[in-house]
Design a protein around this motif. Structure first.
Motif, PDB file in Angstrom:
ATOM      1  N   THR A 166       0.921  -1.393   0.100  1.00 40.95           N
ATOM      2  CA  THR A 166      -0.101   0.104   0.018  1.00 40.95           C
ATOM      3  C   THR A 166       1.034   1.252   0.113  1.00 40.95           C
ATOM      4  N   HIS A 167       2.245   1.085   0.527  1.00 42.20           N
ATOM      5  CA  HIS A 167       3.261   2.287   0.515  1.00 42.20           C
ATOM      6  C   HIS A 167       4.307   1.864  -0.252  1.00 42.20           C
ATOM      7  N   SER A 168       4.297   2.066  -1.442  1.00 37.08           N
ATOM      8  CA  SER A 168       5.291   1.428  -2.237  1.00 37.08           C
ATOM      9  C   SER A 168       6.650   2.339  -2.447  1.00 37.08           C
ATOM     10  N   GLN A 169       6.384   3.780  -1.818  1.00 33.02           N
ATOM     11  CA  GLN A 169       7.704   4.544  -1.740  1.00 33.02           C
ATOM     12  C   GLN A 169       8.116   4.730  -0.471  1.00 33.02           C
ATOM     13  N   SER A 170       7.565   3.941   0.606  1.00 40.99           N
ATOM     14  CA  SER A 170       8.029   4.090   1.907  1.00 40.99           C
ATOM     15  C   SER A 170       9.326   2.984   2.404  1.00 40.99           C
ATOM     16  N   VAL A 171       9.976   3.223   3.446  1.00 43.00           N
ATOM     17  CA  VAL A 171      10.599   2.292   3.999  1.00 43.00           C
ATOM     18  C   VAL A 171      10.492   2.048   5.471  1.00 43.00           C
ATOM     19  N   LEU A 172      10.485   0.985   6.087  1.00 44.01           N
ATOM     20  CA  LEU A 172      10.686   0.627   7.374  1.00 44.01           C
ATOM     21  C   LEU A 172      11.931  -0.122   7.616  1.00 44.01           C
ATOM     22  N   ALA A 173      12.481   0.490   8.724  1.00 44.43           N
ATOM     23  CA  ALA A 173      13.855   0.046   8.980  1.00 44.43           C
ATOM     24  C   ALA A 173      13.823  -0.172  10.834  1.00 44.43           C
ATOM     25  N   ALA A 174      14.788  -1.060  10.930  1.00 44.61           N
ATOM     26  CA  ALA A 174      15.106  -1.356  12.392  1.00 44.61           C
ATOM     27  C   ALA A 174      16.502  -0.744  12.461  1.00 44.61           C
ATOM     28  N   LEU A 175      16.863   0.204  13.399  1.00 39.60           N
ATOM     29  CA  LEU A 175      18.095   0.878  13.484  1.00 39.60           C
ATOM     30  C   LEU A 175      18.985   0.541  14.684  1.00 39.60           C
ATOM     31  N   HIS A 176      20.255   0.138  14.747  1.00 44.96           N
ATOM     32  CA  HIS A 176      21.136   0.155  15.864  1.00 44.96           C
ATOM     33  C   HIS A 176      21.680   1.583  16.070  1.00 44.96           C
ATOM     34  N   PRO A 177      21.608   2.337  17.222  1.00 46.47           N
ATOM     35  CA  PRO A 177      21.933   3.622  17.402  1.00 46.47           C
ATOM     36  C   PRO A 177      23.496   3.730  17.802  1.00 46.47           C
ATOM     37  N   GLY A 178      24.154   2.410  17.922  1.00 49.38           N
ATOM     38  CA  GLY A 178      25.594   2.641  18.543  1.00 49.38           C
ATOM     39  C   GLY A 178      25.488   2.634  19.967  1.00 49.38           C
ATOM     40  N   THR A 179      26.514   2.677  20.897  1.00 51.59           N
ATOM     41  CA  THR A 179      26.420   2.962  22.143  1.00 51.59           C
ATOM     42  C   THR A 179      26.291   4.434  22.459  1.00 51.59           C
ATOM     43  N   VAL A 180      25.269   4.607  23.055  1.00 50.73           N
ATOM     44  CA  VAL A 180      24.714   6.095  23.472  1.00 50.73           C
ATOM     45  C   VAL A 180      24.839   6.451  24.519  1.00 50.73           C
ATOM     46  N   ALA A 181      25.399   7.778  25.050  1.00 46.24           N
ATOM     47  CA  ALA A 181      25.558   8.156  26.403  1.00 46.24           C
ATOM     48  C   ALA A 181      24.094   8.562  26.919  1.00 46.24           C
ATOM     49  N   THR A 182      23.360   7.509  27.248  1.00 45.21           N
ATOM     50  CA  THR A 182      21.982   7.619  27.978  1.00 45.21           C
ATOM     51  C   THR A 182      22.011   6.966  29.131  1.00 45.21           C
ATOM     52  N   SER A 183      20.932   6.815  29.953  1.00 43.77           N
ATOM     53  CA  SER A 183      20.758   6.363  30.995  1.00 43.77           C
ATOM     54  C   SER A 183      20.470   4.589  30.732  1.00 43.77           C
ATOM     55  N   LEU A 184      20.237   4.421  29.630  1.00 43.93           N
ATOM     56  CA  LEU A 184      20.048   2.963  29.182  1.00 43.93           C
ATOM     57  C   LEU A 184      21.348   2.222  29.307  1.00 43.93           C
ATOM     58  N   SER A 185      22.342   3.005  28.735  1.00 46.18           N
ATOM     59  CA  SER A 185      23.518   2.344  28.656  1.00 46.18           C
ATOM     60  C   SER A 185      24.705   2.634  29.636  1.00 46.18           C
ATOM     61  N   GLU A 186      24.288   3.401  30.628  1.00 50.91           N
ATOM     62  CA  GLU A 186      25.372   4.037  31.644  1.00 50.91           C
ATOM     63  C   GLU A 186      25.972   2.944  32.283  1.00 50.91           C
ATOM     64  N   ASP A 187      25.324   1.802  32.784  1.00 50.70           N
ATOM     65  CA  ASP A 187      25.774   0.728  33.616  1.00 50.70           C
ATOM     66  C   ASP A 187      26.386  -0.217  32.851  1.00 50.70           C
ATOM     67  N   TYR A 188      26.262  -0.071  31.556  1.00 48.14           N
ATOM     68  CA  TYR A 188      26.778  -1.538  30.856  1.00 48.14           C
ATOM     69  C   TYR A 188      27.965  -1.078  29.732  1.00 48.14           C
ATOM     70  N   SER A 189      28.379   0.067  29.730  1.00 48.76           N
ATOM     71  CA  SER A 189      29.300   0.494  28.595  1.00 48.76           C
ATOM     72  C   SER A 189      30.781   1.090  28.972  1.00 48.76           C
ATOM     73  N   SER A 190      31.202   0.345  30.002  1.00 51.32           N
ATOM     74  CA  SER A 190      32.617   0.694  30.672  1.00 51.32           C
ATOM     75  C   SER A 190      33.654   0.330  29.619  1.00 51.32           C
ATOM     76  N   GLY A 191      34.443   1.027  29.164  1.00 49.17           N
ATOM     77  CA  GLY A 191      35.384   0.969  28.424  1.00 49.17           C
ATOM     78  C   GLY A 191      35.152   1.096  26.871  1.00 49.17           C
ATOM     79  N   ARG A 192      33.801   1.481  26.608  1.00 44.11           N
ATOM     80  CA  ARG A 192      33.557   1.591  25.098  1.00 44.11           C
ATOM     81  C   ARG A 192      33.232   2.785  24.749  1.00 44.11           C
ATOM     82  N   LYS A 193      33.428   3.295  23.556  1.00 44.43           N
ATOM     83  CA  LYS A 193      33.010   4.764  23.373  1.00 44.43           C
ATOM     84  C   LYS A 193      31.612   4.934  23.137  1.00 44.43           C
ATOM     85  N   ARG A 194      31.020   6.017  23.641  1.00 46.75           N
ATOM     86  CA  ARG A 194      29.745   6.419  23.421  1.00 46.75           C
ATOM     87  C   ARG A 194      29.512   7.576  22.856  1.00 46.75           C
TER      88      ARG A 194
END
Length: 229
Positions: A166-194
């Motif tokens: 029904t929407h031939s010109q549209s795109v649906l996508a799943a996106l990985h944002p990287g490791t981002v400096a938010t509360s979600l990753s704060e406790d699990y990103s030690s030693g990783r670039k955010r």
């Protein structure tokens, strides 16, 4: 967003979170964006795990959108973080992960996909995570979160096939944002670039801007690379 028409309309769901607020601000700074609507739990009492809440939120929005960006999701829910071993698996915690990270986006698609333009280019994006890739899983652990994001990826893939009819010109996508400096990753990103949220938002919007309809239903990282299922 140069691939969208001049004066495009955008909707950001989960706009009060770190990434969602950064995506919202990036779109506000885009001179081609005529209007941006936002929805979130904290500001609009939107509960994406409750169908009535999602349905009512969609019903209150008028007109069509060229871009819907869903930035919802969580790694730690009600104080329970990702498991390090099978013995830590708890049914209630696992179901909450699926409710928020998989069921919620499915309900968003069900009730908001009808808000997308049909005869112009349209983009729908959902925040996934590289750890949701089955093929890229070499470390184990995080069973509930990994599985919920893998389920999200399947939902997007399946919905994209129906949506293309029904929407031939549209795109649906799943996106990985990287490791981002938010509360979600704060406790699990030690030693990783955010990334700063605004960096991740800019990168993901650029990736979306370049995707073509034949790429709909796929899984991409913030740098535009494809991620295996």
């Amino acid at each position: 967003m140069t691939s969208l028409p001049e004066g495009f309309r955008a909707l950001v769901i989960g706009s009060s979170g770190g990434i969602g607020s950064a995506v919202s601000e990036a779109l506000r700074q885009d001179g081609r964006c005529a209007e941006i609507a936002t929805l979130s739990r904290s500001e609009d009492a939107l509960d994406i795990t409750d169908e009535a809440s999602v349905r009512d939120a969609a019903a209150q929005l008028e007109g069509e959108f060229h871009l819907i960006f869903c930035a919802t999701g969580a790694l730690t829910i009600d104080g329970v973080g990702p498991e390090k071993a099978l013995k830590q698996l708890h049914p209630d915690a696992m179901m909450k992960q699926f409710a928020l990270n998989a069921l919620g986006p499915a309900l968003i698609l069900k009730h908001f996909a009808t808000k997308m333009v049909k005869r112009e280019r349209g983009l729908i994006a959902f925040l996934s995570a590289r750890v949701g890739s089955i093929g890229d899983n070499h470390l184990g652990g995080w069973i509930s979160y990994r599985a919920s994001k893998a389920a999200l990826n399947q939902i997007i893939r399946t919905a994209s096939i129906e949506f293309a009819r029904t929407h031939s010109q549209s795109v649906l996508a799943a996106l990985h944002p990287g490791t981002v400096a938010t509360s979600l990753s704060e406790d699990y990103s030690s030693g990783r670039k955010r990334f700063r949220p605004e960096e991740s938002a800019a990168k993901m919007l650029a990736v979306l801007d370049g995707l073509q309809p034949e790429q709909s239903g796929n899984f991409f990282a913030y740098d535009g690379s494809s991620i295996e299922w």
